[in-house]
Design a protein around this motif. Structure first.
Motif, PDB file in Angstrom:
ATOM      1  N   ALA A   1       0.841  -1.200   0.000  1.00  0.00           N
ATOM      2  CA  ALA A   1       0.000   0.000   0.000  1.00  0.00           C
ATOM      3  C   ALA A   1       0.871   1.243   0.000  1.00  0.00           C
ATOM      4  CB  ALA A   1      -0.894  -0.003   1.235  1.00  0.00           C
ATOM      5  N   ILE A   2       0.355   2.307  -0.580  1.00  0.00           N
ATOM      6  CA  ILE A   2       1.020   3.602  -0.520  1.00  0.00           C
ATOM      7  C   ILE A   2       0.040   4.600   0.075  1.00  0.00           C
ATOM      8  CG2 ILE A   2       2.494   3.135  -2.506  1.00  0.00           C
ATOM      9  CD1 ILE A   2       0.672   5.121  -4.068  1.00  0.00           C
ATOM     10  N   LEU A   3       0.590   5.628   0.730  1.00  0.00           N
ATOM     11  CA  LEU A   3      -0.267   6.655   1.319  1.00  0.00           C
ATOM     12  C   LEU A   3       0.395   8.019   1.191  1.00  0.00           C
ATOM     13  CD1 LEU A   3      -1.946   5.431   4.653  1.00  0.00           C
ATOM     14  CD2 LEU A   3      -3.014   5.917   2.469  1.00  0.00           C
ATOM     15  N   ASP A   4       0.558   8.497  -0.049  1.00  0.00           N
ATOM     16  CA  ASP A   4       0.989   9.885  -0.194  1.00  0.00           C
ATOM     17  C   ASP A   4      -0.242  10.777  -0.005  1.00  0.00           C
ATOM     18  OD1 ASP A   4      -0.449   9.750  -2.543  1.00  0.00           O
ATOM     19  OD2 ASP A   4       1.238  10.137  -3.867  1.00  0.00           O
ATOM     20  N   GLY A   5      -0.063  12.091  -0.118  1.00  0.00           N
ATOM     21  CA  GLY A   5      -1.159  13.008   0.150  1.00  0.00           C
ATOM     22  C   GLY A   5      -2.369  12.778  -0.730  1.00  0.00           C
ATOM     23  N   ASN A   6      -2.137  12.532  -2.020  1.00  0.00           N
ATOM     24  CA  ASN A   6      -3.249  12.297  -2.941  1.00  0.00           C
ATOM     25  C   ASN A   6      -4.020  11.030  -2.585  1.00  0.00           C
ATOM     26  OD1 ASN A   6      -2.909  14.559  -4.573  1.00  0.00           O
ATOM     27  ND2 ASN A   6      -1.427  13.543  -5.892  1.00  0.00           N
ATOM     28  N   VAL A   7      -3.288   9.967  -2.248  1.00  0.00           N
ATOM     29  CA  VAL A   7      -3.939   8.696  -1.948  1.00  0.00           C
ATOM     30  C   VAL A   7      -4.712   8.774  -0.628  1.00  0.00           C
ATOM     31  CG1 VAL A   7      -3.555   6.249  -1.472  1.00  0.00           C
ATOM     32  CG2 VAL A   7      -2.287   7.378  -3.312  1.00  0.00           C
ATOM     33  N   LYS A   8      -4.151   9.457   0.361  1.00  0.00           N
ATOM     34  CA  LYS A   8      -4.883   9.644   1.616  1.00  0.00           C
ATOM     35  C   LYS A   8      -6.224  10.336   1.361  1.00  0.00           C
ATOM     36  CE  LYS A   8      -0.951   9.969   4.789  1.00  0.00           C
ATOM     37  NZ  LYS A   8      -0.187  10.864   5.679  1.00  0.00           N
TER      38      LYS A   8
ATOM     39  N   PRO B   1      11.093   2.068   1.497  1.00  0.00           N
ATOM     40  CA  PRO B   1      10.556   1.502   2.739  1.00  0.00           C
ATOM     41  C   PRO B   1       9.264   2.196   3.153  1.00  0.00           C
ATOM     42  CG  PRO B   1      12.417   2.956   3.200  1.00  0.00           C
ATOM     43  CD  PRO B   1      12.345   2.818   1.699  1.00  0.00           C
ATOM     44  N   THR B   2       8.508   1.529   4.011  1.00  0.00           N
ATOM     45  CA  THR B   2       7.252   2.048   4.544  1.00  0.00           C
ATOM     46  C   THR B   2       7.361   2.179   6.061  1.00  0.00           C
ATOM     47  OG1 THR B   2       6.034   0.914   2.792  1.00  0.00           O
ATOM     48  CG2 THR B   2       4.784   1.581   4.722  1.00  0.00           C
ATOM     49  N   PRO B   3       6.945   3.299   6.656  1.00  0.00           N
ATOM     50  CA  PRO B   3       6.485   4.534   6.016  1.00  0.00           C
ATOM     51  C   PRO B   3       7.670   5.397   5.590  1.00  0.00           C
ATOM     52  CG  PRO B   3       6.345   4.765   8.385  1.00  0.00           C
ATOM     53  CD  PRO B   3       6.836   3.363   8.125  1.00  0.00           C
ATOM     54  N   GLY B   4       7.386   6.562   5.057  1.00  0.00           N
ATOM     55  CA  GLY B   4       8.412   7.490   4.612  1.00  0.00           C
ATOM     56  C   GLY B   4       8.042   8.076   3.275  1.00  0.00           C
ATOM     57  N   VAL B   5       8.884   8.994   2.785  1.00  0.00           N
ATOM     58  CA  VAL B   5       8.600   9.632   1.511  1.00  0.00           C
ATOM     59  C   VAL B   5       8.582   8.583   0.403  1.00  0.00           C
ATOM     60  CG1 VAL B   5      11.032  10.203   1.057  1.00  0.00           C
ATOM     61  CG2 VAL B   5       9.216  11.554  -0.018  1.00  0.00           C
TER      62      VAL B   5
END
Length: 211
Positions: free
Chosen positions: A1-8, A121-125
């Motif tokens: 999973a990814i959670l950048d600003g757009n995905v959040k 890696p997760t989490p992080g940029v």
């Protein structure tokens, strides 16, 4: 999973996830929900499309202000749209101070367009995305590369990528090799047909597309 600003933004609206993301436990809960939504079958083909689709949806349709709900392909299933209040998501009460960070990217490539990438890696940029290897300094980057390549490293054109609360000053360092060879324990070569199909950070995709 990814959670950048757009995905959040996409996921909190789609799910109606109204818990305050300034609280670490709530952020972790959203990670769990994001993981549950990942494609279950045919991951090689489905995961890059799913990841890129989420990011593109947030960047072009599910906007911070005035989201284009009528154009959204998941509009019938979106809790926030059904509530009539998409702009109330995501909830984050703590104001983040804007910061800046300089990063050096190793852009190793072959003449036929293969590039050396690793998974963040997760989490992080850029968590969970494939990316050029990232370093905090030019010296750290050089130290990661076998000594025989040091004389072949050359600086590319630096540029700034703007995130929601941070300016990333990105410094590509180019390394042209005649054929794919192992550069570190953490990375894989992807040929010119493979890497465009991966989930990549937007500035890295742009950098690779421009050669």
């Amino acid at each position: 999973a990814i959670l950048d600003g757009n995905v959040k933004r996409v996921l909190t609206r789609f799910l109606g996830f109204g818990d305050d993301l300034a609280v670490g436990a709530n952020e972790r809960a959203l990670w769990d929900r994001a993981t549950q939504l990942l494609p279950a079958d045919d991951l090689v083909d489905a995961m890059p499309r799913y990841t890129q689709g989420l990011m593109d949806l947030g960047a072009t349709v599910c906007l911070t202000r005035n989201p284009n709900c009528l154009l959204c392909p998941v509009q019938p299933l979106c809790v926030a749209q059904r509530e009539g209040a998409p702009e109330s998501y995501p909830v984050k009460t703590r104001k983040l101070k804007r910061t800046a960070q300089s990063l050096w990217l190793l852009q190793a490539r072959t003449a036929d367009g293969a590039v050396w990438l690793h998974k963040r890696p997760t989490p992080g940029v850029w968590a969970g995305l494939f990316c050029l290897p990232v370093f905090d300094s030019a010296e750290q980057l050089a130290a990661s590369v076998p000594a025989r390549f040091h004389g072949h490293l050359r600086d590319g054109n630096a540029f700034v990528h703007v995130l929601t609360h941070k300016d990333l000053h990105l410094h590509p360092v180019l390394l042209d090799v005649t054929e794919p060879q192992v550069l570190s324990d953490d990375g894989t070569w992807f040929d010119a047909a493979q890497w465009p199909q991966l989930g990549l950070p937007a500035p890295v995709r742009k950098l690779l597309a421009n050669g």
